[in-house]
Design a protein around this motif. Structure first.
Motif, short mmCIF file in Angstrom:
data_model
loop_
_atom_site.label_atom_id
_atom_site.label_comp_id
_atom_site.label_asym_id
_atom_site.label_seq_id
_atom_site.Cartn_x
_atom_site.Cartn_y
_atom_site.Cartn_z
N LEU A 10 0.82 -1.21 0.00
CA LEU A 10 0.00 0.00 0.00
C LEU A 10 0.86 1.26 0.00
N VAL A 11 1.88 1.30 0.84
CA VAL A 11 2.74 2.48 0.95
C VAL A 11 3.52 2.70 -0.36
N VAL A 12 4.14 1.64 -0.86
CA VAL A 12 4.92 1.77 -2.09
C VAL A 12 4.01 2.17 -3.25
N SER A 13 2.84 1.57 -3.35
CA SER A 13 1.91 1.90 -4.43
C SER A 13 1.46 3.35 -4.34
N GLY A 14 1.13 3.79 -3.15
CA GLY A 14 0.69 5.17 -2.98
C GLY A 14 1.75 6.19 -3.36
N ILE A 15 2.98 5.97 -2.90
CA ILE A 15 4.07 6.89 -3.23
C ILE A 15 4.39 6.82 -4.72
N ALA A 16 4.38 5.62 -5.29
CA ALA A 16 4.67 5.46 -6.72
C ALA A 16 3.60 6.13 -7.58
N ILE A 17 2.34 5.98 -7.21
CA ILE A 17 1.27 6.62 -7.96
C ILE A 17 1.39 8.13 -7.88
N TRP A 18 1.63 8.64 -6.70
CA TRP A 18 1.77 10.08 -6.51
C TRP A 18 2.93 10.63 -7.35
N GLY A 19 4.08 9.97 -7.28
CA GLY A 19 5.23 10.44 -8.04
C GLY A 19 5.02 10.36 -9.53
N THR A 20 4.44 9.28 -10.00
CA THR A 20 4.23 9.10 -11.44
C THR A 20 3.23 10.11 -11.99
N VAL A 21 2.14 10.31 -11.29
CA VAL A 21 1.13 11.27 -11.75
C VAL A 21 1.69 12.69 -11.78
N HIS A 22 2.61 12.99 -10.86
CA HIS A 22 3.22 14.32 -10.83
C HIS A 22 4.46 14.43 -11.72
N GLY A 23 4.71 13.42 -12.52
CA GLY A 23 5.79 13.50 -13.51
C GLY A 23 7.18 13.27 -12.96
N SER A 24 7.31 12.56 -11.87
CA SER A 24 8.63 12.27 -11.33
C SER A 24 8.77 10.77 -11.12
N PRO A 30 10.96 6.93 -11.84
CA PRO A 30 11.51 6.18 -12.97
C PRO A 30 10.52 5.92 -14.10
N PHE A 31 9.24 6.13 -13.90
CA PHE A 31 8.26 5.87 -14.95
C PHE A 31 7.83 7.15 -15.66
N SER A 32 8.50 8.26 -15.44
CA SER A 32 8.02 9.54 -15.94
C SER A 32 8.58 9.94 -17.30
N GLY A 33 9.43 9.13 -17.91
CA GLY A 33 10.06 9.53 -19.17
C GLY A 33 9.19 9.36 -20.39
N VAL A 34 8.00 8.82 -20.26
CA VAL A 34 7.12 8.55 -21.41
C VAL A 34 5.79 9.24 -21.18
N SER A 35 4.82 8.99 -22.05
CA SER A 35 3.50 9.61 -21.90
C SER A 35 2.84 9.13 -20.60
N LEU A 36 1.84 9.87 -20.15
CA LEU A 36 1.17 9.53 -18.90
C LEU A 36 0.53 8.15 -18.96
N ASN A 37 -0.08 7.82 -20.10
CA ASN A 37 -0.71 6.50 -20.25
C ASN A 37 0.34 5.39 -20.14
N ASP A 38 1.47 5.55 -20.82
CA ASP A 38 2.53 4.55 -20.74
C ASP A 38 3.13 4.48 -19.34
N SER A 39 3.26 5.64 -18.69
CA SER A 39 3.77 5.68 -17.32
C SER A 39 2.86 4.89 -16.38
N LEU A 40 1.57 5.06 -16.55
CA LEU A 40 0.62 4.36 -15.68
C LEU A 40 0.61 2.86 -15.96
N MET A 41 0.84 2.46 -17.21
CA MET A 41 0.94 1.03 -17.53
C MET A 41 2.18 0.42 -16.87
N LEU A 42 3.31 1.14 -16.92
CA LEU A 42 4.53 0.67 -16.25
C LEU A 42 4.32 0.61 -14.74
N LEU A 43 3.65 1.60 -14.20
CA LEU A 43 3.36 1.65 -12.77
C LEU A 43 2.46 0.50 -12.35
#
Length: 130
Positions: free
Chosen positions: A80-94, A96-109
């Motif tokens: 839960l903690v890792v997922s929450g922090i990872a989702i927050w970081g990815t949605v805000h563009g930071s 390791p998953f932030s180098g591609v489009s938001l849709n691709d970032s969320l698929m990697l996440l």
């Protein structure tokens, strides 16, 4: 569903185990370290290098620690903690998953979250059965 439902079910049925002093100390230490490491991995980076991509593997020793030492309660909390922090970081563009489009970032996440959850929950089930 994999993250939140498992967290709610395990904590609802095993809450009394969390009240032991040794569990609270180790669990608290674990939680602080997990938040620090996850925050470091998914913080704002000025570029996505290979070294930054490899940082996501730092989560797995914590997932294993949670599953083997803290069993199901630790494993679901870690996920839960890792997922929450990872989702927050990815949605805000930071992170390791932030180098591609938001849709691709969320698929990697989603893939990352699934792998962490599957690893943690399988090891925790094995440890609690033992």
């Amino acid at each position: 569903m994999l993250v939140v439902t498992s967290f709610l079910l395990v904590w609802a049925t095993h809450f009394r185990l969390a009240l032991r002093r040794g569990f609270l100390v180790e669990g608290g230490t674990f939680l602080v370290l997990l938040i620090l490491v996850s925050g470091y991995i998914f913080q704002d980076w000025s570029g996505s290098s290979i070294a930054h991509q490899a940082l996501i593997y730092l989560i797995f020793p914590f997932a294993i620690w949670a599953a083997l030492r803290l069993e199901q309660m630790g494993a679901v909390t870690a996920v839960l903690v890792v997922s929450g922090i990872a989702i927050w970081g990815t949605v805000h563009g930071s992170g390791p998953f932030s180098g591609v489009s938001l849709n691709d970032s969320l698929m990697l996440l989603q893939t990352f979250t699934g792998v962490v959850a599957l690893t943690s929950l399988t090891l925790a089930a094995s440890a609690s059965e033992r």
